[in-house]
Scaffold this motif. Structure first.
Motif, PDB file in Angstrom:
ATOM      1  N   PRO A  89       0.828  -1.209   0.000  1.00  0.00           N
ATOM      2  CA  PRO A  89       0.000   0.000   0.000  1.00  0.00           C
ATOM      3  C   PRO A  89       0.862   1.257   0.000  1.00  0.00           C
ATOM      4  O   PRO A  89       1.986   1.231   0.494  1.00  0.00           O
ATOM      5  N   ARG A  90       0.319   2.319  -0.557  1.00  0.00           N
ATOM      6  CA  ARG A  90       1.072   3.568  -0.644  1.00  0.00           C
ATOM      7  C   ARG A  90       1.071   4.276   0.703  1.00  0.00           C
ATOM      8  O   ARG A  90       0.011   4.550   1.275  1.00  0.00           O
ATOM      9  N   PRO A  91       2.256   4.596   1.255  1.00  0.00           N
ATOM     10  CA  PRO A  91       2.267   5.339   2.514  1.00  0.00           C
ATOM     11  C   PRO A  91       1.974   6.813   2.284  1.00  0.00           C
ATOM     12  O   PRO A  91       2.227   7.350   1.204  1.00  0.00           O
ATOM     13  N   ARG A  92       1.456   7.476   3.282  1.00  0.00           N
ATOM     14  CA  ARG A  92       1.333   8.926   3.229  1.00  0.00           C
ATOM     15  C   ARG A  92       2.706   9.499   3.540  1.00  0.00           C
ATOM     16  O   ARG A  92       3.348   9.080   4.511  1.00  0.00           O
ATOM     17  N   MET A  93       3.178  10.468   2.721  1.00  0.00           N
ATOM     18  CA  MET A  93       4.552  10.940   2.840  1.00  0.00           C
ATOM     19  C   MET A  93       4.615  12.440   3.086  1.00  0.00           C
ATOM     20  O   MET A  93       3.885  13.215   2.465  1.00  0.00           O
ATOM     21  N   SER A  94       5.507  12.822   3.981  1.00  0.00           N
ATOM     22  CA  SER A  94       5.729  14.230   4.279  1.00  0.00           C
ATOM     23  C   SER A  94       7.223  14.488   4.410  1.00  0.00           C
ATOM     24  O   SER A  94       8.037  13.556   4.394  1.00  0.00           O
ATOM     25  N   LEU A  95       7.570  15.760   4.549  1.00  0.00           N
ATOM     26  CA  LEU A  95       8.970  16.175   4.578  1.00  0.00           C
ATOM     27  C   LEU A  95       9.123  17.281   5.604  1.00  0.00           C
ATOM     28  O   LEU A  95       8.325  18.224   5.634  1.00  0.00           O
ATOM     29  N   THR A  96      10.143  17.178   6.460  1.00  0.00           N
ATOM     30  CA  THR A  96      10.483  18.249   7.381  1.00  0.00           C
ATOM     31  C   THR A  96      11.725  18.954   6.858  1.00  0.00           C
ATOM     32  O   THR A  96      12.758  18.317   6.641  1.00  0.00           O
ATOM     33  N   THR A  97      11.640  20.265   6.640  1.00  0.00           N
ATOM     34  CA  THR A  97      12.703  21.004   5.966  1.00  0.00           C
ATOM     35  C   THR A  97      12.868  22.387   6.566  1.00  0.00           C
ATOM     36  O   THR A  97      11.953  22.911   7.212  1.00  0.00           O
ATOM     37  N   ASN A  98      14.043  22.986   6.346  1.00  0.00           N
ATOM     38  CA  ASN A  98      14.223  24.375   6.755  1.00  0.00           C
ATOM     39  C   ASN A  98      13.699  25.334   5.697  1.00  0.00           C
ATOM     40  O   ASN A  98      13.718  26.552   5.893  1.00  0.00           O
ATOM     41  N   GLY A  99      13.234  24.796   4.571  1.00  0.00           N
ATOM     42  CA  GLY A  99      12.595  25.610   3.546  1.00  0.00           C
ATOM     43  C   GLY A  99      13.526  26.193   2.500  1.00  0.00           C
ATOM     44  O   GLY A  99      13.083  26.665   1.456  1.00  0.00           O
ATOM     45  N   ILE A 100      14.831  26.184   2.752  1.00  0.00           N
ATOM     46  CA  ILE A 100      15.777  26.688   1.761  1.00  0.00           C
ATOM     47  C   ILE A 100      15.852  25.669   0.620  1.00  0.00           C
ATOM     48  O   ILE A 100      16.117  24.495   0.832  1.00  0.00           O
ATOM     49  N   GLY A 101      15.593  26.100  -0.583  1.00  0.00           N
ATOM     50  CA  GLY A 101      15.556  25.186  -1.712  1.00  0.00           C
ATOM     51  C   GLY A 101      14.174  24.670  -2.034  1.00  0.00           C
ATOM     52  O   GLY A 101      13.967  24.044  -3.073  1.00  0.00           O
ATOM     53  N   LEU A 102      13.206  24.948  -1.163  1.00  0.00           N
ATOM     54  CA  LEU A 102      11.860  24.436  -1.392  1.00  0.00           C
ATOM     55  C   LEU A 102      11.169  25.162  -2.545  1.00  0.00           C
ATOM     56  O   LEU A 102      10.343  24.576  -3.250  1.00  0.00           O
ATOM     57  N   GLU A 103      11.531  26.412  -2.769  1.00  0.00           N
ATOM     58  CA  GLU A 103      10.907  27.162  -3.861  1.00  0.00           C
ATOM     59  C   GLU A 103      11.138  26.465  -5.206  1.00  0.00           C
ATOM     60  O   GLU A 103      10.244  26.415  -6.053  1.00  0.00           O
ATOM     61  N   ARG A 104      12.318  25.909  -5.404  1.00  0.00           N
ATOM     62  CA  ARG A 104      12.626  25.290  -6.703  1.00  0.00           C
ATOM     63  C   ARG A 104      12.257  23.807  -6.764  1.00  0.00           C
ATOM     64  O   ARG A 104      12.297  23.212  -7.830  1.00  0.00           O
ATOM     65  N   THR A 105      11.896  23.204  -5.635  1.00  0.00           N
ATOM     66  CA  THR A 105      11.619  21.768  -5.639  1.00  0.00           C
ATOM     67  C   THR A 105      10.184  21.400  -5.276  1.00  0.00           C
ATOM     68  O   THR A 105       9.778  20.251  -5.465  1.00  0.00           O
ATOM     69  N   ALA A 106       9.401  22.341  -4.759  1.00  0.00           N
ATOM     70  CA  ALA A 106       8.063  22.014  -4.249  1.00  0.00           C
ATOM     71  C   ALA A 106       7.183  21.359  -5.309  1.00  0.00           C
ATOM     72  O   ALA A 106       6.534  20.330  -5.047  1.00  0.00           O
ATOM     73  N   ALA A 107       7.138  21.935  -6.502  1.00  0.00           N
ATOM     74  CA  ALA A 107       6.260  21.395  -7.541  1.00  0.00           C
ATOM     75  C   ALA A 107       6.683  19.992  -7.951  1.00  0.00           C
ATOM     76  O   ALA A 107       5.835  19.104  -8.144  1.00  0.00           O
ATOM     77  N   ALA A 108       7.993  19.760  -8.076  1.00  0.00           N
ATOM     78  CA  ALA A 108       8.490  18.437  -8.463  1.00  0.00           C
ATOM     79  C   ALA A 108       8.209  17.411  -7.380  1.00  0.00           C
ATOM     80  O   ALA A 108       7.862  16.252  -7.672  1.00  0.00           O
ATOM     81  N   LEU A 109       8.358  17.795  -6.119  1.00  0.00           N
ATOM     82  CA  LEU A 109       8.077  16.870  -5.018  1.00  0.00           C
ATOM     83  C   LEU A 109       6.593  16.503  -4.975  1.00  0.00           C
ATOM     84  O   LEU A 109       6.239  15.344  -4.733  1.00  0.00           O
ATOM     85  N   LYS A 110       5.724  17.473  -5.206  1.00  0.00           N
ATOM     86  CA  LYS A 110       4.291  17.189  -5.247  1.00  0.00           C
ATOM     87  C   LYS A 110       3.967  16.237  -6.392  1.00  0.00           C
ATOM     88  O   LYS A 110       3.210  15.265  -6.219  1.00  0.00           O
ATOM     89  N   ALA A 111       4.551  16.481  -7.565  1.00  0.00           N
ATOM     90  CA  ALA A 111       4.295  15.610  -8.714  1.00  0.00           C
ATOM     91  C   ALA A 111       4.820  14.202  -8.475  1.00  0.00           C
ATOM     92  O   ALA A 111       4.244  13.226  -8.976  1.00  0.00           O
ATOM     93  N   ALA A 112       5.885  14.078  -7.673  1.00  0.00           N
ATOM     94  CA  ALA A 112       6.455  12.762  -7.382  1.00  0.00           C
ATOM     95  C   ALA A 112       5.618  11.974  -6.385  1.00  0.00           C
ATOM     96  O   ALA A 112       5.756  10.750  -6.294  1.00  0.00           O
ATOM     97  N   GLY A 113       4.758  12.674  -5.621  1.00  0.00           N
ATOM     98  CA  GLY A 113       3.896  11.968  -4.692  1.00  0.00           C
ATOM     99  C   GLY A 113       3.965  12.428  -3.257  1.00  0.00           C
ATOM    100  O   GLY A 113       3.277  11.886  -2.389  1.00  0.00           O
ATOM    101  N   LEU A 114       4.786  13.452  -2.962  1.00  0.00           N
ATOM    102  CA  LEU A 114       4.832  13.966  -1.593  1.00  0.00           C
ATOM    103  C   LEU A 114       3.497  14.601  -1.249  1.00  0.00           C
ATOM    104  O   LEU A 114       2.898  15.311  -2.069  1.00  0.00           O
ATOM    105  N   ASP A 115       3.018  14.353  -0.032  1.00  0.00           N
ATOM    106  CA  ASP A 115       1.708  14.858   0.365  1.00  0.00           C
ATOM    107  C   ASP A 115       1.767  16.251   0.989  1.00  0.00           C
ATOM    108  O   ASP A 115       0.927  17.097   0.692  1.00  0.00           O
ATOM    109  N   ARG A 116       2.744  16.485   1.884  1.00  0.00           N
ATOM    110  CA  ARG A 116       2.789  17.779   2.549  1.00  0.00           C
ATOM    111  C   ARG A 116       4.175  18.009   3.133  1.00  0.00           C
ATOM    112  O   ARG A 116       5.036  17.130   3.100  1.00  0.00           O
TER     113      ARG A 116
END
Length: 329
Positions: A89-116
């Protein structure tokens, strides 16, 4: 199933992807950084995916949180998320980050399957941010938060630690900003996470202090006990809702009795608690060619021995010897 002798079942896996970080937060590590793990000691992408697959398909894990250090520094992160999203089964996935670099990766992470995402931000003042983190990156974090919200990595949770004499007056301002931007704010009591062992219980900003400060501007209504479940944060409705604010009182009001977490360090060790002194090696079994069933059995034995609590509520608590950056939050 990952069950311990107190009847707690671990369904939430925290996976540290790296011990490295691009900030130097005063409550986490010294200004010069730490002695980082050698690359051969880190789990490979294939090893991480295999352990998560075992956790999800054999051991009953349903939630996976990627942590660090700073997980956005891990090469191939998007691919890791995508591979884990394909598990059944697919797990629900999240990420804990300091936010630096998230501007350029958020859309790709969402498309890959990250939930929040959970993003750490302790202050709204750029000068205080620079003092706390020893880096001038406040604007990058704000941009990363905005990108995460726009990408649909929601609810976007913001984690804040209040430090005496630095940002201890910002709780109401942080909450007003979070409500305005549709983020869910969570205050975390400062814990002994620093490798330089500078944490002191005396003077710590407690959950009680935070709530008193928030109530100078907001009406807070506590959630029913049943709504919290195993979540570490006690939550309150802000001015009747729908927005909520949480407080994680790890030191003054430990939540160990409802803990449902198991942790995997960046170098392949199982930790039953963020503050445990004992670790169980899975990397060695992986690299020795052990089958899934054997690895699962080792993991089960480790969790069976989980202690009743973290010990943080003991005034004589001694900080763990191992730097927290390799263990993950």
């Amino acid at each position: 199933m990952l069950i311990d002798t107190y009847g707690r079942v671990a369904t939430d896996l925290r996976v540290s992807l790296t011990d490295r970080c691009n900030l130097r937060c005063t409550y986490c590590m010294p200004e010069e950084g730490l002695q980082w793990l050698a690359k051969p000691d880190l789990l490979s992408d294939d090893e991480i995916v295999r352990l998560i697959r075992i956790a999800v398909t054999v051991l009953g894990v349903t939630e996976v949180r990627f942590t660090g250090g700073e997980p956005l520094l891990r090469p191939g992160l998007v691919s890791l998320v995508e591979r884990c999203a394909a598990l059944e089964p697919r797990p629900r996935m999240s990420l804990t980050t300091n936010g630096i670099g998230l501007e350029r990766t958020a859309a790709a992470l969402k498309a890959a399957g990250l939930d929040r995402v959970n993003v750490s931000l302790d202050t709204l003042r750029p000068d205080v941010f620079k003092t706390l983190t020893r880096r001038d990156r406040h604007k990058d974090v704000l941009n990363g938060l905005r990108a995460a919200r726009e990408a649909g990595l929601t609810p976007v949770k913001v984690n804040s630690v209040l430090m005496p004499g630095l940002n201890d007056d910002e709780a109401p301002d942080l909450l007003a900003w979070a409500v305005e931007n549709d983020y869910e704010l969570r205050f975390i009591e400062q814990m002994p996470l620093d490798a330089q062992h500078g944490w002191k219980r005396d003077g710590m900003i407690t959950a009680g202090d935070i709530l008193t400060s928030l109530r100078t501007r907001f009406t807070l209504t506590g959630e029913d006990d049943g709504e919290r479940g195993s979540a570490p944060a006690e939550r309150w409705r802000v001015d009747g809702g729908p927005h909520r604010v949480g407080v994680i009182a790890s030191v003054t009001r430990p939540f160990c009795r409802a803990c449902d977490r198991t942790r995997l360090t960046a170098d392949g060790q199982v930790r039953t608690c963020l503050f445990a002194r004992e670790e169980t090696d899975l990397r060695g079994a992986l690299r020795a060619g052990a089958p899934d069933e054997e690895i699962a059995a080792v993991w089960k034995r480790a969790m069976w021995g989980k202690k009743a609590g973290s010990g943080l509520d003991d005034p004589s608590f001694l900080q763990p010897d191992r730097p927290m950056s390799a263990i993950g939050g």
